[in-house]
Every structure is written in structure tokens, then in C-alpha cells.
Design a protein around this motif. Structure first.
Motif, PDB file in Angstrom:
ATOM      1  N   THR A 145       0.817  -1.220   0.000  1.00 53.40           N
ATOM      2  CA  THR A 145       0.000   0.000   0.000  1.00 53.40           C
ATOM      3  C   THR A 145       0.851   1.271   0.000  1.00 53.40           C
ATOM      4  OG1 THR A 145      -0.105  -0.092   2.422  1.00 53.40           O
ATOM      5  CG2 THR A 145      -1.911  -1.124   1.188  1.00 53.40           C
ATOM      6  N   TYR A 146       2.178   1.100   0.010  1.00 52.38           N
ATOM      7  CA  TYR A 146       3.069   2.266   0.066  1.00 52.38           C
ATOM      8  C   TYR A 146       3.066   2.983  -1.278  1.00 52.38           C
ATOM      9  CZ  TYR A 146       7.324   5.019   0.923  1.00 52.38           C
ATOM     10  OH  TYR A 146       8.227   6.040   1.080  1.00 52.38           O
ATOM     11  N   LYS A 147       2.714   4.253  -1.284  1.00 53.59           N
ATOM     12  CA  LYS A 147       2.522   4.999  -2.529  1.00 53.59           C
ATOM     13  C   LYS A 147       3.844   5.462  -3.154  1.00 53.59           C
ATOM     14  CE  LYS A 147      -1.943   4.792  -2.124  1.00 53.59           C
ATOM     15  NZ  LYS A 147      -2.715   3.885  -3.013  1.00 53.59           N
ATOM     16  N   ASN A 148       4.890   5.603  -2.333  1.00 52.81           N
ATOM     17  CA  ASN A 148       6.145   6.167  -2.834  1.00 52.81           C
ATOM     18  C   ASN A 148       7.160   5.086  -3.186  1.00 52.81           C
ATOM     19  OD1 ASN A 148       5.296   8.848  -2.582  1.00 52.81           O
ATOM     20  ND2 ASN A 148       5.799   8.856  -0.402  1.00 52.81           N
ATOM     21  N   ALA A 149       6.677   4.022  -3.790  1.00 51.89           N
ATOM     22  CA  ALA A 149       7.571   2.959  -4.243  1.00 51.89           C
ATOM     23  C   ALA A 149       7.353   2.722  -5.731  1.00 51.89           C
ATOM     24  CB  ALA A 149       7.338   1.686  -3.446  1.00 51.89           C
ATOM     25  N   PRO A 150       7.593   3.741  -6.558  1.00 58.88           N
ATOM     26  CA  PRO A 150       7.317   3.600  -7.995  1.00 58.88           C
ATOM     27  C   PRO A 150       8.096   2.454  -8.634  1.00 58.88           C
ATOM     28  CG  PRO A 150       8.672   5.546  -7.553  1.00 58.88           C
ATOM     29  CD  PRO A 150       8.182   5.057  -6.234  1.00 58.88           C
ATOM     30  N   PHE A 151       9.303   2.201  -8.103  1.00 60.28           N
ATOM     31  CA  PHE A 151      10.108   1.133  -8.690  1.00 60.28           C
ATOM     32  C   PHE A 151       9.394  -0.217  -8.564  1.00 60.28           C
ATOM     33  CE2 PHE A 151      13.012  -2.350  -7.545  1.00 60.28           C
ATOM     34  CZ  PHE A 151      13.583  -2.555  -8.790  1.00 60.28           C
ATOM     35  N   ASN A 221      13.779   1.423  12.836  1.00 57.59           N
ATOM     36  CA  ASN A 221      14.362   2.590  13.507  1.00 57.59           C
ATOM     37  C   ASN A 221      13.726   3.921  13.108  1.00 57.59           C
ATOM     38  OD1 ASN A 221      16.492   0.906  14.703  1.00 57.59           O
ATOM     39  ND2 ASN A 221      17.301   0.793  12.614  1.00 57.59           N
ATOM     40  N   GLY A 222      12.725   3.878  12.232  1.00 59.36           N
ATOM     41  CA  GLY A 222      12.064   5.108  11.831  1.00 59.36           C
ATOM     42  C   GLY A 222      12.881   5.991  10.915  1.00 59.36           C
ATOM     43  N   VAL A 223      13.888   5.413  10.237  1.00 59.76           N
ATOM     44  CA  VAL A 223      14.734   6.194   9.328  1.00 59.76           C
ATOM     45  C   VAL A 223      13.962   6.488   8.043  1.00 59.76           C
ATOM     46  CG1 VAL A 223      16.891   6.246   8.018  1.00 59.76           C
ATOM     47  CG2 VAL A 223      16.821   5.153  10.283  1.00 59.76           C
ATOM     48  N   GLU A 224      14.022   7.733   7.596  1.00 63.62           N
ATOM     49  CA  GLU A 224      13.264   8.162   6.423  1.00 63.62           C
ATOM     50  C   GLU A 224      13.668   7.378   5.178  1.00 63.62           C
ATOM     51  OE1 GLU A 224      12.480  12.237   3.781  1.00 63.62           O
ATOM     52  OE2 GLU A 224      13.930  12.223   5.430  1.00 63.62           O
ATOM     53  N   ILE A 225      12.668   7.027   4.377  1.00 65.23           N
ATOM     54  CA  ILE A 225      12.914   6.347   3.107  1.00 65.23           C
ATOM     55  C   ILE A 225      13.119   7.406   2.034  1.00 65.23           C
ATOM     56  CG2 ILE A 225      11.965   4.804   1.352  1.00 65.23           C
ATOM     57  CD1 ILE A 225      10.341   3.465   3.566  1.00 65.23           C
ATOM     58  N   LEU A 226      14.274   7.364   1.364  1.00 62.09           N
ATOM     59  CA  LEU A 226      14.609   8.343   0.340  1.00 62.09           C
ATOM     60  C   LEU A 226      14.425   7.744  -1.042  1.00 62.09           C
ATOM     61  CD1 LEU A 226      17.888   9.766   1.943  1.00 62.09           C
ATOM     62  CD2 LEU A 226      15.569  10.685   2.127  1.00 62.09           C
TER      63      LEU A 226
END
Length: 707
Positions: A145-151, A221-226
Motif C-alpha cells: 500500500t506504500y505509494k512512494n515505491a514507484p520502482f 528505527n524510523g529512518v526516512e525512506i529516500l
């Protein structure tokens, strides 16, 4: 649908003039999900056949210029007027298009709903097959359901089977985390997929691994996904999970070829796998690599490409390539010794030129910097290995000419002992060769602190005695942990040997490596044999032996406490005969750091006038015996301290004698003037009265305002 409509559709299919019209209505249906009577299309640049059909069917006089507007209502009405009206009875254009295109007639919204449902089912199947609460289960739950995984979503749209293969790869990776020990990315790729390049930085599998580890880092760890990561960020991400990735090594992937040799046991070409960049030199780089044939890790020296040298060095660029090949030929054909690095595989037929060698535990410089407390025995064994390797070279008429810590490789053995090997023969000179490059190059090479003076003038001057100079520098470095440039400031155990090896005058150096080693062996007396305090009881009988003995004792001097300086320093110092000290003064490598110790001891000492006088005349003897300006200045400074600050009247006469000899020594006298202005102006009247009857330099006179 009724067969009558199918007959009608077949009629229009047989007429090419209608194909583009119905295709345009099909596109409208895709966009809106239904055709209404008002739905309008525009037929751009109609062909002659299309104009003929439309004019006949629609009853209009259309021309080729411009776009022809056609509504759905117009099409339906004309069909109902035609002889095919019975076939169309009860239908509209939507029904017609449904038969015309069959299953291909779907709207975009319908396609998206179906696509989303199929994709969700795709992920649900993976979830059902995964172990609940496993890292892979959490990963799939997140990305479905993650929207920011275009790859990921693009990979599904492109080929769902390929995406499933990538996700199974991630499942296998997660099952192995955490690793028992760090693993290089190419070796992990082979472990997971049987291909060292399968996880290449820009490959689909590589991108998926990077994304998966980012998700894991986010969940843990809550590290931002870039969306975009620089190579350094990727390197850190991998490192956090025990995966070693080197961007520099990655650039050489699939470029390090080993070419098979004819008429030998080796055959076929294959690639070395670069793992990590170890070091960079002026004309080559060293990488840690994996040899897939030998199944072991090696070091690989890789020459920069020829174009780099031509661009950077012009005509001399080809000389670098020649030197590198010289190194390979020397190591392969002429050198075989346990303390010299050996060659494994070579490739000199195409760029990049390279060879492999055993992978060292460390280079000497890195080992010294990371091992601050090392027994002297271990240090001496390392130096002995270096001497052994260099002695072998000299026996075979080869001088190294670039002996430095970076070029000494250390190999830790199973019993934790360390074996040193001499490496990097890019500057080596084979004295049996008459090559104009290797024997007569005018270039200036080498590492400055370890390079003999004659080599700094020109590489062609360097030979075995230049190696001896470098060996002295290495001896100091190994035992002090600092640059040999500091040899005039601090002692090591073998200071006198360092001094002789590093003499500027080549004739005064050890003439062979064996001479140097013999002197080290002879210096290894029982503890206390060369202690500074032993000079009080030493019997001076043979001048040459006595000088060597005193030089070795001077290197053991300590800084005494105030109440002990008299016995730990003064008594021993004034026990040395003047002629011995005068000869010792010519050994600046020993005397300069010794005089630093003298200065500190004098500052703490409390002595009788006679004892101060005996100290002064020995310092004056050192001044007379040396031509080294820094040593002369230190001697004069100490005599000023004893004469003025310690108030020793007898030393004043020594001071006058020295000042009377300074005329013409402008640099030295200026330095003395600076010292007087800084430390001794409070003794202005004493100095003027003392010097009034002698001719002394004007710069000192100016400092004292004595005109």
C-alpha cells in the motif's frame, strides 16, 4: 449479442475507411467509460479512401483539408437510414463497439480497478506464503500500500513474474540477516543468485535490495525512506546491515579481466571481482578482489589507463606504463624471496593493465597507526624482514628506490606473528638493465621523508645506498611511530644507527644492508649495557669504540627530577672526555635530540660552580665539533643559560670566546640576536660589559643597543 449485430460489425470491418473512425470512438470510451449521442471525434487529415467512404455514408461533401467532426448520434442515424438498419435495431454505438473490439473494449477506470485487484492479490499470495511477523512479512505488508515505491509498482506492471523473483531474493536476504560477519556485496550477490554482479548498484535486483533495506530501517528505527540515494548513503545503509559496498570498486565491476594463456595449464578468460579500494598511488590503484577461479581474495594492482597518463603527464605518460610493466617483470621473472611480495596473475595486453598478489593484513603505516603498544622484539622482527628482502634485492643487483611504510606489507600468521614483505617495485632499478628509462630517468620520485638526498636531485642517482638511507628512515618510523623528519627531536633505541644510515654523505652510510644489521645485533647488549648513567663508571680506552659507546648511551638519557638531575645527568655528562664529545657532535641525529634533553635537565639542575663549568666546556666542545647550524644555536643558547641565568662566572669566558668567532656567520648571529631579545635583555648590562673588548656581529650589537 445478437448475430445480426455481429453481421453489421463484419460489414464495417471489411471497409478500411471506417477503421480510424471506430478507433477514435474506442479511445473516447477508454476515457469516459461510455459513448453518448453527443460524443464527438475529429478525424485528422483523412485519406482519400476515408473521404470517399464518409461522403458516401454520411451524405456530406467532406474535403481533405482540416479535421472532420463526427458525432456518435450522426453515425447511429446514418446506420439506421442505411440498408443495414434492421441489423442495428435496438442497439447503439456502445453495443457496436463492444462487438467490434470484444474484451479489448474497457475503460481506463475499469482497467485500473482490475489492475489494483490483481496486484493486491499478488501481494496477498506472498503474505500467505510468508511467516507471520517475519521481516519479509512486514516488508510485503508495507509495500503493498506504500505509494512512494514507484520502482516496485513499475516492476509489477512490467513483469509480475520478474517482480516475484526479486521479492523472493529479498526474502532470502532477510532470512540471512544478521550476518555472522561482514560480507562484500558481490560475494553476497553470488551467494543469493550465483552471479557476482547480480546486485549491481543500478540493476533491478540492486535497486530492490537498497529499497528493501531502507524499508527495514524505517520499520526498525524510523529512518526516512529516500527516493534517491547517493553512493555514500548506499554505502552506509549496507554497512548498517553488515554488507560492504565500495563505490570506487564498483566502478571497476566487469572490467578486471584475466586473459587465459596459450600452451599452459591456464585457459579461458575470466573476470576478477573488485571488492574494495585499498590504496591509490601516483600511477596505480590497489583493490581487494575475489578470484572466482582460485576461490580466494587477493590484492590487485591496477594501472590507470594510458589516456590518463598522456593527459596528465604528456610524453612522460608512457614512462609510467613502462615502469609498471617493469615492476611486473621484476616480480615475476627475477625475484623470489619470502620477504618480497610475489605475483599471482597478470594482465598486460589491454587496459586496465593489472596484476594480483597475496592480500596483506595491513600496510606498515596503517599497522603502526593502529598498534600503539608493540613489543620492541616485534618491531625488530619486522625490520629484520625488511632488511632480509632488501638484502636479497641488492644481491641480485636491484635497488628498490621507494622504500616507505606504504610499500611494506604485513601478513599476520596463524601464531599471531607478523611477516613483512617489500612491495611496490614501480621505481626499482635493475642494474643489469641498460634501459634508458629505468636507469637514467631525470624524474624525481619517492616519498620525501624516506628519500635520500641524491634521489631528490634525480632518480638516476639513486641506488643501493639510497635504499640504505630509506632503511634508516624506516627504522626510526617503526620504533617511534612518527615521521623520520622528527629524528632530530626525539630518540629511539637505535638512534645512532638511524643517524649513520641517513647520513647525507653517502660514503659515511652503511655500505651494505648486512653492515646495518650487524650494528643492530652488536647494539643488543644486556639491559643497562648502554645506559646513560653507566658513563660515570665507563673506562675510556679506545677512541673509536668509545665514541660508538657514548653515542649509544646518549640515546638513553632521561629527564631527571630537580633533586636527582645532578646524579642522573650532570655527573654522567661531565664524565665524557672532551675529544669524545667533539667527535659525537658530528652525529646530528643523536646529538640534536640529546641537546633537547640537556636543555630540560639544565633547567631543573642545582649544581656547584665547578660542575656548571664542566658542563659548559662540554657544550662548547659540541659547538666547536659540529657544522650543523641548529646544533650550534642550541649549544650557544645553553651556554647563555648557564652563564647568565645560572650565574656561572667561569662560563662567561666561554661565552666571550664563542661570540668572538661569530663575525661572518650572519645567519647564526641573527638567530642568537633573536634569542637575546626574547630571553636575555634583562642581562643587557652584563652582556655589554662582557663583550666591550671584542669585535662581535652588528646584529647582536643592535639587539643590545650597543653603539
Amino acid at each position: 449479442m445478437d448475430s445480426s449485430l455481429q453481421q453489421l460489425v463484419q460489414v464495417f470491418r471489411n471497409n478500411d475507411g471506417f477503421k480510424r473512425v471506430f478507433w477514435l470512438f474506442h479511445q473516447k470510451y477508454r476515457s469516459y467509460g461510455r459513448i453518448t449521442k453527443n460524443t464527438k471525434i475529429y478525424l485528422e487529415n483523412p485519406s482519400a479512401d476515408e473521404l470517399r467512404v464518409l461522403n458516401g455514408f454520411l451524405g456530406s461533401a467532406y474535403r481533405k483539408e482540416g479535421a472532420i467532426p463526427i458525432t456518435a448520434d450522426k453515425i447511429e442515424k446514418e446506420i439506421r437510414k442505411s440498408k443495414y438498419r434492421d441489423l442495428f435495431n435496438g442497439y447503439d454505438l456502445n453495443d457496436f463497439l463492444q462487438v467490434y473490439y470484444g474484451e479489448n473494449l474497457t475503460s481506463k477506470s475499469e482497467d485500473k480497478r482490475r489492475y489494483d485487484a490483481e496486484k493486491m492479490e499478488f501481494f496477498q499470495i506472498l503474505l500467505r506464503e510468508a511467516q507471520m511477523e517475519s521481516s519479509f512479512y512486514q516488508f510485503i505488508s508495507f509495500i503493498k500500500t506504500y505509494k512512494n515505491a514507484p520502482f516496485v509498482h513499475y516492476a509489477y506492471k512490467k513483469n509480475s513474474k520478474s517482480l516475484k523473483g526479486l521479492l523472493i531474493l529479498i526474502k532470502n536476504l532477510f532470512e540471512q540477516l544478521p550476518f555472522n560477519r561482514d560480507i562484500y556485496l558481490p560475494l553476497l550477490a553470488y551467494k543469493l543468485r550465483g552471479d557476482y554482479h547480480a546486485l549491481a548498484f543500478n540493476s533491478d535486483a540492486g535497486k530492490m535490495v537498497i529499497f528493501a533495506l531502507q524499508v527495514l530501517s524505517y520499520l526498525d528505527n524510523g529512518v526516512e525512506i529516500l527516493q534517491i540515494l547517493e553512493e555514500e548513503q548506499v554505502e552506509k545503509l549496507f554497512k548498517d546491515y553488515g554488507i560492504l559496498f565500495c563505490p570506487e570498486a564498483n566502478k571497476l565491476a566487469q572490467r578486471l579481466w584475466i586473459l587465459g594463456r596459450k600452451n599452459s595449464e591456464e585457459s579461458g578468460h575470466y573476470q576478477l571481482v573488485p571488492l574494495r579500494k585499498i590504496d591509490r598511488g601516483s600511477f596505480a590503484q590497489v583493490y581487494r578482489v575475489f578470484d572466482p577461479i582460485e576461490r580466494r581474495e587477493l590484492a590487485c594492482k591496477v594501472l590507470f589507463e594510458r589516456s590518463y597518463f598522456i593527459q596528465s603527464y604528456g610524453k612522460e605518460g608512457d614512462e609510467y606504463l613502462h615502469r609498471f610493466k617493469t615492476e611486473i617483470n621484476l616480480l615475476r621473472d627475477h625475484i623470489a624471496h619470502p620477504n618480497i611480495i610475489e605475483i599471482n596473475k597478470i594482465q598486460v595486453e589491454r587496459d586496465p593493465v593489472l596484476f594480483t598478489m597475496p592480500l596483506a593484513t595491513s600496510s606498515l603505516d596503517k599497522w603502526i597507526s593502529s598498534n600503539h603498544i608493540v613489543p620492541n622484539e616485534t618491531k625488530l622482527n619486522i625490520f629484520k624482514d625488511i632488511l632480509s628482502g632488501v638484502a636479497y634485492l641488492h644481491q641480485h643487483k636491484i635497488s628498490h628506490r621507494d622504500l616507505a611504510p606504504q610499500n611494506i606489507l604485513l601478513f599476520q600468521q596463524k601464531d599471531d606473528s607478523v611477516v613483512a614483505k617489500v612491495a611496490d617495485f614501480g621505481l626499482a632499478k635493475d642494474h643489469r638493465s641498460f634501459s634508458s628509462i629505468t636507469r637514467y630517468s631525470q624524474a624525481l620520485y619517492g616519498r620525501d621523508a624516506y628519500t635520500a638526498p641524491e634521489q631528490k636531485e634525480s632518480l638516476k642517482n639513486a641506488d643501493a645506498l639510497s635504499d640504505v638511507f630509506s632503511l634508516g628512515a624506516l627504522l626510526y618510523y617503526i620504533f617511534s611511530g612518527t615521521s623520520p623528519e622528527n629524528r632530530f627531536k626525539s630518540f629511539i633505541t637505535y638512534q645512532h644507527i638511524v643517524g649513520k644510515a641517513m647520513e647525507e654523505d653517502r660514503s659515511k652510510r652503511y655500505q651494505t644492508v648486512q653492515e646495518l644489521w650487524d650494528d643492530i645485533i652488536n647494539s643488543s647488549l644486556p639491559s643497562g649495557g648502554y645506559s646513560f648513567s653507566s658513563l660515570m663508571n665507563y673506562e675510556f680506552n679506545d677512541f673509536t669504540i668509545d665514541v660508538n659507546h657514548v653515542l649509544r648511551c646518549l640515546t638513553t638519557v632521561d629527564i631527571g627530577e630537580s633533586d636527582a638531575v645532578l646524579w642522573v645527568f650532570i655527573k654522567s655528562f661531565i664524565s665524557v672526555p672532551l675529544n669524545i664529545l667533539e667527535e659525537c657532535s658530528r652525529h646530528e641525529t643523536v646529538m640534536l635530540p640529546f641537546m633537547h634533553a640537556v636543555e630540560k635537565n639544565i633547567g631543573r639542575a642545582r649544581c656547584k660552580d665547578e660542575e656548571w663549568y664542566h658542563v659548559s666546556i662540554r657544550i662548547a666542545e659540541i659547538y666547536k665539533g659540529t657544522q650543523h647550524s641548529e646544533l650550534q644555536l642550541m649549544a650557544i643558547h645553553l651556554i647563555l643559560v648557564i652563564a647568565l641565568k645560572k650565574g656561572n662566572q667561569l662560563t662567561l669566558n666561554i661565552l666571550v670566546d664563542i661570540f668572538s668567532t661569530l663575525t661572518g656567520q650572519d645567519a647564526l648571529s641573527q638567530q642568537i640576536a633573536n634569542i637575546i631579545e626574547k630571553e636575555f635583555l634583562c642581562y643587557h648590562d652584563v652582556l655589554i660589559g662582557l663583550l666591550k673588548n671584542i669585535n662581535y656581529p652588528s646584529n647582536i650589537r643592535f639587539a643590545l643597543n650597543d653603539f
